[in-house]
Write an enzyme that holds these catalytic residues in place. Structure first.
Site, mmCIF file in Angstrom:
data_model
loop_
_atom_site.group_PDB
_atom_site.id
_atom_site.type_symbol
_atom_site.label_atom_id
_atom_site.label_comp_id
_atom_site.label_asym_id
_atom_site.label_seq_id
_atom_site.Cartn_x
_atom_site.Cartn_y
_atom_site.Cartn_z
ATOM 1 N N GLY A 1 42.015 34.069 43.773
ATOM 2 C CA GLY A 1 42.112 34.479 42.383
ATOM 3 C C GLY A 1 43.194 35.512 42.190
ATOM 4 O O GLY A 1 43.541 36.250 43.118
ATOM 5 N N THR A 2 43.763 35.540 40.999
ATOM 6 C CA THR A 2 44.758 36.554 40.663
ATOM 7 C C THR A 2 44.406 37.138 39.311
ATOM 8 O O THR A 2 43.781 36.485 38.480
ATOM 9 C CB THR A 2 46.187 35.970 40.605
ATOM 10 O OG1 THR A 2 46.205 34.902 39.670
ATOM 11 C CG2 THR A 2 46.640 35.488 41.970
ATOM 12 N N GLY A 3 44.803 38.382 39.119
ATOM 13 C CA GLY A 3 44.532 39.051 37.858
ATOM 14 C C GLY A 3 45.675 39.967 37.493
ATOM 15 O O GLY A 3 46.739 39.938 38.124
ATOM 16 N N PHE B 1 46.032 43.183 37.876
ATOM 17 C CA PHE B 1 46.375 44.256 38.802
ATOM 18 C C PHE B 1 46.566 43.810 40.239
ATOM 19 O O PHE B 1 47.018 44.581 41.060
ATOM 20 C CB PHE B 1 45.293 45.342 38.763
ATOM 21 C CG PHE B 1 45.056 45.845 37.390
ATOM 22 C CD1 PHE B 1 46.006 46.594 36.746
ATOM 23 C CD2 PHE B 1 43.897 45.534 36.722
ATOM 24 C CE1 PHE B 1 45.801 47.035 35.453
ATOM 25 C CE2 PHE B 1 43.677 45.977 35.444
ATOM 26 C CZ PHE B 1 44.637 46.733 34.804
ATOM 27 N N GLY B 2 46.180 42.599 40.558
ATOM 28 C CA GLY B 2 46.301 42.180 41.942
ATOM 29 C C GLY B 2 45.697 40.817 42.164
ATOM 30 O O GLY B 2 45.734 39.958 41.293
ATOM 31 N N ARG B 3 45.105 40.672 43.332
ATOM 32 C CA ARG B 3 44.567 39.370 43.709
ATOM 33 C C ARG B 3 43.279 39.520 44.512
ATOM 34 O O ARG B 3 42.987 40.586 45.031
ATOM 35 C CB ARG B 3 45.588 38.586 44.509
ATOM 36 C CG ARG B 3 45.999 39.212 45.816
ATOM 37 C CD ARG B 3 47.135 38.471 46.530
ATOM 38 N NE ARG B 3 48.307 38.395 45.702
ATOM 39 C CZ ARG B 3 48.873 37.236 45.322
ATOM 40 N NH1 ARG B 3 48.400 36.106 45.738
ATOM 41 N NH2 ARG B 3 49.932 37.241 44.545
ATOM 42 N N LYS C 1 39.319 42.355 46.973
ATOM 43 C CA LYS C 1 40.071 42.581 45.740
ATOM 44 C C LYS C 1 41.142 43.609 46.064
ATOM 45 O O LYS C 1 40.828 44.728 46.472
ATOM 46 C CB LYS C 1 39.128 43.082 44.638
ATOM 47 C CG LYS C 1 39.775 43.248 43.290
ATOM 48 C CD LYS C 1 38.726 43.575 42.241
ATOM 49 C CE LYS C 1 39.318 43.614 40.856
ATOM 50 N NZ LYS C 1 38.282 43.805 39.828
ATOM 51 N N ASP D 1 32.946 41.941 28.855
ATOM 52 C CA ASP D 1 34.016 40.990 29.201
ATOM 53 C C ASP D 1 33.446 39.628 29.596
ATOM 54 O O ASP D 1 33.909 38.998 30.546
ATOM 55 C CB ASP D 1 34.882 41.551 30.329
ATOM 56 C CG ASP D 1 36.247 40.892 30.413
ATOM 57 O OD1 ASP D 1 36.644 40.195 29.458
ATOM 58 O OD2 ASP D 1 36.924 41.066 31.443
#
Length: 188
Positions: free
Chosen positions: A46-48, A50-52, A68, A162
């Site tokens: 997964g990626t977001g 701020f990072g992965r 994370k 969220d």
């Protein structure tokens, strides 16, 4: 680490530090100096912003975890330090069957790391996209588990804020796990 100092390069400002009582919160499964060298970094799942998130295998206990990884510079630049500190405090405090457990956190010069339960089933969003729609029983099942999770959080005076299919993982038994507590908030 006894603190999470993410502010400036010289000395972190007082508001950029979070004190963590390890006895009160994070399971102490690993030594104090536990870090990246104790992990075999595997695939990115997964990626977001701020990072992965990467699947890792611990060289200490040979188990699989989700790691994370978030870049400090990006967190500071986007003024998200308080959200990350809140996420750490929440994940270190809450024990709930519908939330991945935080086992360790650590940092290096560039990044901070949360070592959590690995949930191999993927996002609810991906399942819905692949199936196009869920049967009524599936909707009801997921809705009840999400409600139970939110109820537990509300009992602890936590607002999640969220909820979306991308933040709900399905474990290998088909149960949900809520992730991404970056904008969750402890209520007074």
């Amino acid at each position: 680490m006894n603190f999470l100092g993410l502010g400036g390069t010289p000395k972190p400002k007082q508001e950029d530090i979070i004190e963590v009582n390890r006895d009160l919160s994070v399971k102490t499964l690993f030594a104090q100096e536990f870090g990246l060298t104790d992990l075999d970094l595997l695939e990115t799942v997964g990626t977001g912003t701020f990072g992965r998130i990467r699947v890792v295998k611990s060289l200490v206990d040979k188990k699989y975890y989700a790691l994370k990884m978030m870049k400090k510079a990006r967190i500071v630049r986007l003024k998200q330090l308080l959200h990350i500190q809140s996420e750490l405090k929440l994940m270190a405090t809450v024990r709930c069957d519908f939330i991945p457990e935080l086992y360790a956190f650590f940092q290096d010069d560039n990044s901070i790391y949360f070592l959590m339960t690995y949930i191999p089933g993927g996002e609810l969003f991906s399942h819905l996209r692949r199936q196009e729609y869920f049967e009524l029983g599936q909707y009801q099942f997921y809705a009840v588990e999400i409600a139970c999770c939110l109820y537990t959080l509300h009992e602890l005076n936590i607002a999640y804020r969220d909820i979306k299919p991308e933040n709900i993982l399905i474990n290998k038994e088909g149960h949900i796990r809520l992730i991404d507590f970056g904008i969750a908030k402890f209520l007074d």
